[in-house]
Scaffold this motif. Structure first.
Motif, mmCIF file in Angstrom:
data_model
loop_
_atom_site.group_PDB
_atom_site.id
_atom_site.type_symbol
_atom_site.label_atom_id
_atom_site.label_comp_id
_atom_site.label_asym_id
_atom_site.label_seq_id
_atom_site.Cartn_x
_atom_site.Cartn_y
_atom_site.Cartn_z
ATOM 1 N N THR A 255 0.847 -1.186 0.000
ATOM 2 C CA THR A 255 0.000 0.000 0.000
ATOM 3 C C THR A 255 0.887 1.242 0.000
ATOM 4 O O THR A 255 2.100 1.181 0.248
ATOM 5 N N SER A 256 0.270 2.374 -0.258
ATOM 6 C CA SER A 256 1.026 3.634 -0.262
ATOM 7 C C SER A 256 1.616 3.919 1.122
ATOM 8 O O SER A 256 2.704 4.489 1.249
ATOM 9 N N GLU A 257 0.919 3.501 2.132
ATOM 10 C CA GLU A 257 1.405 3.704 3.501
ATOM 11 C C GLU A 257 2.659 2.874 3.754
ATOM 12 O O GLU A 257 3.638 3.357 4.356
#
Length: 308
Positions: free
Chosen positions: A166-168
């Motif tokens: 994920t982007s996180e």
């Protein structure tokens, strides 16, 4: 860092230093003077003062005044006094032994200077050693932080291996990568500084060992030149007809000069040698408390008997 050699050699210095300290000198025996200190004070005046002695006329007078007070205290009144026309001339005659004493003093100053140089180097070595240990701990802590950060990164990478992050998580990866990069640069910089400190400390150790060797060589040379006991006359009271003189040939410092003068003034007062080695009128100058010179009971008794 080779500190073992430095410690070993320093021990040699401490042991060797004891050899230098034990000295004794001889006073000259003389016939009794015809002075009668009980009836009137023995008067003296300054004679020839060799300029090679490191003492001014004013300082010499001060020492003689202290000698006056010393002997006068035994009878509670003046027994010695300065006079422009005094009967006893006090001369300072620069002798071969004084030349030897001055040369010995200069050599001693060389030893003290070398000792001070070694002390400065030792303090610098201690400072460098302390800084090295502090920087070493700092490098170790930075390395531990680096390893922990790298381990966290590897664990995260293993967890997301083969998966779409994920982007996180991607942001977390980038943050860890930056931290690792910063830590690597910091660690490289600190290791370089640590190596420099290590080299400086090694250089200082070599300097210390060289200084200690030079110091020990000076001690050996000093002992070879000056440690052999030598007997000589430092002062003499001379009476030839009506001519009375106190000749001082050699002294190391003000306290020794005062002791020699007090002894020869005692002869000028008509006193002979006494048996107590701590007395001013003992034939040897060795056990007197020159730092706080005082008459002993034997000195006082000798003067009182001379007055009877």
């Amino acid at each position: 860092m080779n500190a073992k050699l430095y410690s070993t050699l320093l021990l040699v210095i401490l042991i060797g230093g004891w050899v230098v300290l034990d000295e004794g000198f001889t006073f000259t025996n003389t016939e009794n003077s015809k002075s009668v200190p009980c009836q009137q004070p023995l008067t003296y005046q300054l004679g020839d003062i060799d300029s090679r002695f490191d003492i001014s006329e004013h300082e010499l007078i001060e020492v003689l005044e202290e000698v006056e007070a010393l002997w006068s205290s035994a009878l509670g009144r003046d027994v010695v006094d300065f006079s422009e026309s005094g009967t006893v001339l006090v001369h300072l005659i620069y002798s071969e032994e004084q030349q030897r004493t001055d040369a010995e003093r200069q050599f001693s100053n060389r030893i003290k200077a070398k000792e001070q140089e070694e002390e400065v180097a030792r303090r610098e070595f201690d400072r460098l050693s302390k800084r090295y240990e502090q920087k070493k701990q700092d490098v170790q802590q930075t390395l531990e932080t680096y390893n922990e950060t790298a381990s966290t990164y590897n664990e995260l990478a293993q967890k997301w291996k083969g998966k779409e992050a994920t982007s996180e998580i991607i942001a977390k990866f980038k943050k860890l990568e930056q931290q690792i990069k910063n830590l690597e640069a910091d660690l490289k910089h600190k290791k370089k500084n640590l190596q420099q400190l290590h080299q400086q400390a090694n250089n200082k150790t070599e300097q210390l060992n060289r200084l200690v060797n030079e110091y020990n060589q000076l001690i050996d040379e000093y002992n070879e030149r000056y440690s052999e006991p030598r007997r000589f006359d430092q002062g003499r009271f001379v009476k030839q007809g009506t001519q009375e003189e106190i000749n001082i040939y050699q002294f190391r410092n003000r306290a020794q000069l005062k002791t020699v003068l007090a002894h020869e003034v005692g002869h000028a007062l008509g006193l002979k040698h006494v048996s107590n080695p701590k007395s001013i009128m003992h034939k040897m100058m060795a056990e007197q408390n020159m730092g706080n010179l005082q008459l002993t009971d034997e000195d006082i008794t000798a003067l009182q008997q001379q007055c009877n």
